[in-house]
Scaffold this motif. Structure first.
Motif, PDB file in Angstrom:
ATOM      1  N   ARG A   1      -6.270  -4.111  -4.058  1.00  0.00           N
ATOM      2  CA  ARG A   1      -6.675  -3.505  -2.795  1.00  0.00           C
ATOM      3  C   ARG A   1      -6.683  -4.532  -1.663  1.00  0.00           C
ATOM      4  O   ARG A   1      -6.331  -4.218  -0.520  1.00  0.00           O
ATOM      5  CB  ARG A   1      -8.043  -2.825  -2.933  1.00  0.00           C
ATOM      6  CG  ARG A   1      -7.950  -1.401  -3.500  1.00  0.00           C
ATOM      7  CD  ARG A   1      -9.290  -0.696  -3.453  1.00  0.00           C
ATOM      8  NE  ARG A   1     -10.137  -1.095  -4.558  1.00  0.00           N
ATOM      9  CZ  ARG A   1     -10.153  -0.481  -5.742  1.00  0.00           C
ATOM     10  NH1 ARG A   1      -9.363   0.556  -5.956  1.00  0.00           N
ATOM     11  NH2 ARG A   1     -10.951  -0.881  -6.700  1.00  0.00           N
TER      12      ARG A   1
ATOM     13  N   GLN B   1      -4.502  -4.845   2.007  1.00  0.00           N
ATOM     14  CA  GLN B   1      -5.298  -4.853   3.237  1.00  0.00           C
ATOM     15  C   GLN B   1      -4.586  -5.653   4.326  1.00  0.00           C
ATOM     16  O   GLN B   1      -4.251  -6.826   4.145  1.00  0.00           O
ATOM     17  CB  GLN B   1      -6.672  -5.468   2.954  1.00  0.00           C
ATOM     18  CG  GLN B   1      -7.578  -5.563   4.160  1.00  0.00           C
ATOM     19  CD  GLN B   1      -8.917  -6.151   3.797  1.00  0.00           C
ATOM     20  OE1 GLN B   1      -9.568  -5.717   2.850  1.00  0.00           O
ATOM     21  NE2 GLN B   1      -9.354  -7.161   4.551  1.00  0.00           N
TER      22      GLN B   1
ATOM     23  N   ARG C   1      -5.999  -9.544   6.610  1.00  0.00           N
ATOM     24  CA  ARG C   1      -6.931 -10.268   5.752  1.00  0.00           C
ATOM     25  C   ARG C   1      -7.360 -11.561   6.430  1.00  0.00           C
ATOM     26  O   ARG C   1      -6.576 -12.231   7.088  1.00  0.00           O
ATOM     27  CB  ARG C   1      -6.288 -10.601   4.406  1.00  0.00           C
ATOM     28  CG  ARG C   1      -6.096  -9.455   3.457  1.00  0.00           C
ATOM     29  CD  ARG C   1      -5.711  -9.955   2.063  1.00  0.00           C
ATOM     30  NE  ARG C   1      -4.597 -10.893   2.130  1.00  0.00           N
ATOM     31  CZ  ARG C   1      -3.318 -10.542   2.095  1.00  0.00           C
ATOM     32  NH1 ARG C   1      -2.983  -9.263   1.989  1.00  0.00           N
ATOM     33  NH2 ARG C   1      -2.365 -11.450   2.145  1.00  0.00           N
TER      34      ARG C   1
ATOM     35  N   ARG D   1       0.822  -1.213   0.000  1.00  0.00           N
ATOM     36  CA  ARG D   1       0.000   0.000   0.000  1.00  0.00           C
ATOM     37  C   ARG D   1       0.857   1.263   0.000  1.00  0.00           C
ATOM     38  O   ARG D   1       0.599   2.208  -0.739  1.00  0.00           O
ATOM     39  CB  ARG D   1      -0.919  -0.010   1.224  1.00  0.00           C
ATOM     40  CG  ARG D   1      -1.896   1.155   1.248  1.00  0.00           C
ATOM     41  CD  ARG D   1      -2.807   1.103   2.460  1.00  0.00           C
ATOM     42  NE  ARG D   1      -2.090   1.345   3.702  1.00  0.00           N
ATOM     43  CZ  ARG D   1      -1.817   0.429   4.613  1.00  0.00           C
ATOM     44  NH1 ARG D   1      -2.187  -0.830   4.413  1.00  0.00           N
ATOM     45  NH2 ARG D   1      -1.173   0.738   5.724  1.00  0.00           N
TER      46      ARG D   1
END
Length: 331
Positions: free
Chosen positions: A196, A200, A203, A104
């Motif tokens: 995406r 995350q 998860r 990210r």
């Protein structure tokens, strides 16, 4: 001032701090929360003292906190270590969180680079982005802020309608769904949603399953787009391979990484697509534990980097190579 004399065989806070890397403030905090209790506390002065056999434990705490493992999980890992049990599950789950965070943040930094280069105004919009206007994340002509295979879409312009030889309003049905969709739009949305999920943290197992199914679905739907190029298929295979490495499954990761390279060679695709093909193979071999083969393919990726036209793209490949597990940077 008289030198502080600890009880026989015990270490002062300063001594254990020097030997473990933990600060005196951290030691006080870990005492308060019950993570690392001192062996003795002077009742009159409140000075803390630690036993020699606590040095290894304190070093472990420092190491685990250095990778931002939450305190409750540090305590659990330390208990397991003391009992002679592995803490592999705790560390594996945290590795997954860190990998997601790294993915990210690298994407965010890349978007910042484009903001600085192209100007913030070019990326600002007063309206909420229309989900139906999601661009092809692998199309260098429609994607406004990046054209790497690990892109996500936020405010890109609409992707052009696939050239089906009929009216632009004509669409195809997704097999097994009974719904009418734009295959290209669906492929792009699945690609972005897969990425995406890779970004995350925490998860669930269901999230992992969904991430894998979406990566395969994105690759499938690209193949249904009449105007899709071999590069689209190669990038779809690349994402499938990346998902399998994230899930720690080297065999299918190797298969799909091999397909990326096959497509690139068959269709004469070079530049960063070829470099990322070697990166995918290197990563898959690293996950499989074959360090020597991973290094050989990293060398091939680095050689392919030399032929990439844009410096930004060269930097992206090199940055991605640095995230291959178990392989320290040597270039």
């Amino acid at each position: 001032m008289e030198e502080l004399r600890p009880p026989n065989g015990l270490l002062t806070v300063g001594r254990i701090a020097n030997r473990t890397g933990l600060s005196a403030k951290a030691l006080r905090h870990y005492d308060r929360v019950g993570l690392l209790r001192p062996a003795a506390v002077d009742p009159s002065t409140g000075y803390r003292f630690y036993a020699e056999d606590q040095v290894a434990e304190a070093r472990l705490v420092h190491l685990l906190r250095s990778v931002e493992l939450p305190l409750d999980q540090v305590a659990e890992a330390v208990r397991a270590w003391k009992d002679g049990e592995p803490a592999a599950d705790i560390l594996s789950a945290h590795r997954t969180r860190l990998a997601a965070r790294d993915t990210r943040l690298r994407g965010a930094l890349h978007r910042i680079d484009h903001l600085l280069k192209e100007g913030i105004e070019a990326h600002m919009t007063t309206a909420e982005p229309d989900p139906a206007a999601a661009a092809d994340p692998t199309d260098t002509h429609t994607h406004t802020h990046t054209h790497t295979p690990d892109a996500t879409v936020t405010t890109s312009p609409p992707a052009p309608a696939p050239d089906t030889g009929t009216s632009p309003a004509t669409t195809k049905s997704a097999p097994g769904t009974g719904s009418v969709i734009d295959q290209r739009l669906l492929a792009a949305q699945l690609f972005n949603d897969t990425w995406r999920l890779m970004e995350q943290e925490d998860r669930t197992r269901e999230d992992d399953d969904r991430m894998l199914h979406m990566a395969h679905a994105s690759r499938y739907h690209w193949e249904q787009v009449p105007t899709a190029t071999p590069a689209h298929l190669a990038r779809g295979e690349w994402q499938v391979s990346r998902v399998y490495t994230v899930l720690g499954r080297p065999e299918p990761a190797l298969h799909h990484a091999g397909r990326v390279l096959d497509i690139c060679k068959e269709h004469g695709i070079g530049d960063w697509d070829l470099a990322f093909a070697y990166e995918a193979l290197a990563r898959a071999y690293a996950v499989a534990g074959d360090v020597e083969r991973a290094r050989e393919l990293t060398d091939q990726a680095l050689a392919a980097v030399e032929d990439i036209a844009e410096q930004d793209d060269r930097d992206l490949v090199i940055a991605d190579l640095e995230t291959i597990p178990g392989q320290p940077r040597y270039w």
